[in-house]
Design an enzyme around this catalytic site. Structure first.
Site, short mmCIF file in Angstrom:
data_model
loop_
_atom_site.label_atom_id
_atom_site.label_comp_id
_atom_site.label_asym_id
_atom_site.label_seq_id
_atom_site.Cartn_x
_atom_site.Cartn_y
_atom_site.Cartn_z
CD GLU A 83 67.21 -1.38 41.19
OE1 GLU A 83 66.98 -0.19 41.51
OE2 GLU A 83 68.32 -1.91 41.33
CE LYS A 104 67.65 -7.65 40.06
NZ LYS A 104 67.56 -6.21 40.37
CG ASP A 162 69.73 -5.95 37.63
OD1 ASP A 162 68.52 -5.73 37.54
OD2 ASP A 162 70.41 -5.69 38.64
CG ASP A 167 72.14 -2.66 38.58
OD1 ASP A 167 72.07 -3.36 39.61
OD2 ASP A 167 71.49 -1.61 38.43
CB SER A 168 75.55 -5.55 42.31
OG SER A 168 75.49 -6.86 41.76
CD GLU A 217 68.74 -4.52 47.52
OE1 GLU A 217 68.49 -4.76 46.33
OE2 GLU A 217 69.85 -4.12 47.92
O1 KIV Z 1 72.34 -5.97 41.14
C1 KIV Z 1 72.19 -6.91 41.93
O2 KIV Z 1 73.11 -7.67 42.22
C2 KIV Z 1 70.87 -7.09 42.52
C3 KIV Z 1 70.74 -8.09 43.62
C4 KIV Z 1 71.32 -7.58 44.85
C5 KIV Z 1 69.33 -8.53 43.80
O3 KIV Z 1 69.94 -6.43 42.14
#
Ligand code: KIV
Length: 281
Positions: A116, A114, A84, A45-46, A183
């Site tokens: 968080e 993934k 994510d 989600d970056s 992280e």
């Molecule tokens: O969103 C993302 O790119 C991430 C990575 C930095 C692990 O969660």
């Protein structure tokens, strides 16, 4: 070309081999990083910050994630593809969380999701795992809630905070996560977690003792310039390359250097004469 499996990632940890993960949000970058031999491609989600231009990852929606995950899927042939779960996608009911996780698999073709860490996340992770979707956990600095938990800074610097992160990682392993992103935590805390967990740890800003490493590809290639975290190593300066190429193009068009003969299609002169005659009628 054999696809990377979760079993293989677990085996790699047992054998002491390092894992690699990189982010991708579109077809060309996904294809390039997959061809580089990376083990896991993360549609992180970056993307909200590095390609959509948001201030944080919080505004990223499921629709945006699915749209980008589909594009990345088309580029990834070998690596494990992980989607994510964005901020609000796993904070409602368990049913809604499972539905959102399953969209990554069914609509976008991801192999796993993934999530968080947040208070109570173990139940959500368990429900998604029980629904048959592999889950990667994420502890330490959790960008989706960084603003409300002290900002983008190293987590677990004192013994009490470090112990909390260890408990979170163990809890996520216990409910069935297959890997854990660590992280921005101190190297020795990451080492402690890595030794305690059976599943592989994948570090970002967490030192060399993790089972693997992940970076945001746009950081690694120097395409995201707004800020550069201390833990990023830049392997290229793609932003400068694009700037130079774009300004060379602008100058060539203005000077008449582009398009030249080799970029131009032509017509047989007799056909052009015929055309002129027809137009003249
Ligand atoms: O969103 C993302 O790119 C991430 C990575 C930095 C692990 O969660």
């Amino acid at each position: 070309m054999a696809k990377v499996t979760i079993a293989e990632l677990l085996q790699r940890k047992q054998q002491g081999g390092k894992l690699t993960m990189l982010t991708a949000y579109d077809y060309p970058i996904a294809k390039l990083v997959d061809e580089s031999g990376v083990d896991i491609v993360l549609v992180g989600d970056s993307l909200g910050m590095v390609v959509l231009g948001y201030e944080t990852t919080a505004p990223v929606t499921m629709e945006e994630m699915i749209h980008h995950a589909k594009a990345a899927r088309r580029g990834v042939a070998r690596a494990l593809l992980v989607g994510d779960m964005p901020f609000l996608s796993f904070r409602g009911s368990l049913e809604e969380s499972i539905k959102n996780a399953s969209r990554f698999v069914q609509e976008a073709g991801c192999d796993a999701v993934k999530i968080e860490w947040k208070q109570g996340i173990e139940d959500v992770a368990k429900a998604i795992v029980d629904a048959g979707i592999p889950v990667m956990g994420h502890v330490g600095l959790t960008p989706q809630t960084a603003a409300s938990s002290g900002g983008f800074r190293v987590q677990g610097k004192d013994a009490e905070a470090a112990a909390r992160i260890i408990v979170q990682a163990v809890a996520l392993e216990e409910v069935g996560c297959f890997a854990m992103v660590l992280e921005c935590i101190p190297d020795l805390v990451a080492q402690e977690i890595t030794q305690r967990l059976r599943i592989p740890t994948i570090g970002i800003g967490s030192g060399p003792f993790c089972d693997g490493q992940v970076l945001v590809t746009y950081d690694l290639i120097g395409l995201f310039e707004r800020f550069k975290p201390k833990f990023v190593k830049r392997y290229a300066d793609v932003a400068s390359t694009i700037r130079q190429a774009a300004s060379a193009y602008v100058s060539d068009v203005r000077s008449g250097e582009f398009p030249a003969k080799e970029q131009t299609f032509s017509m047989a002169p007799e056909e052009f004469t015929k055309l002129k005659q027809e137009l003249g009628r």
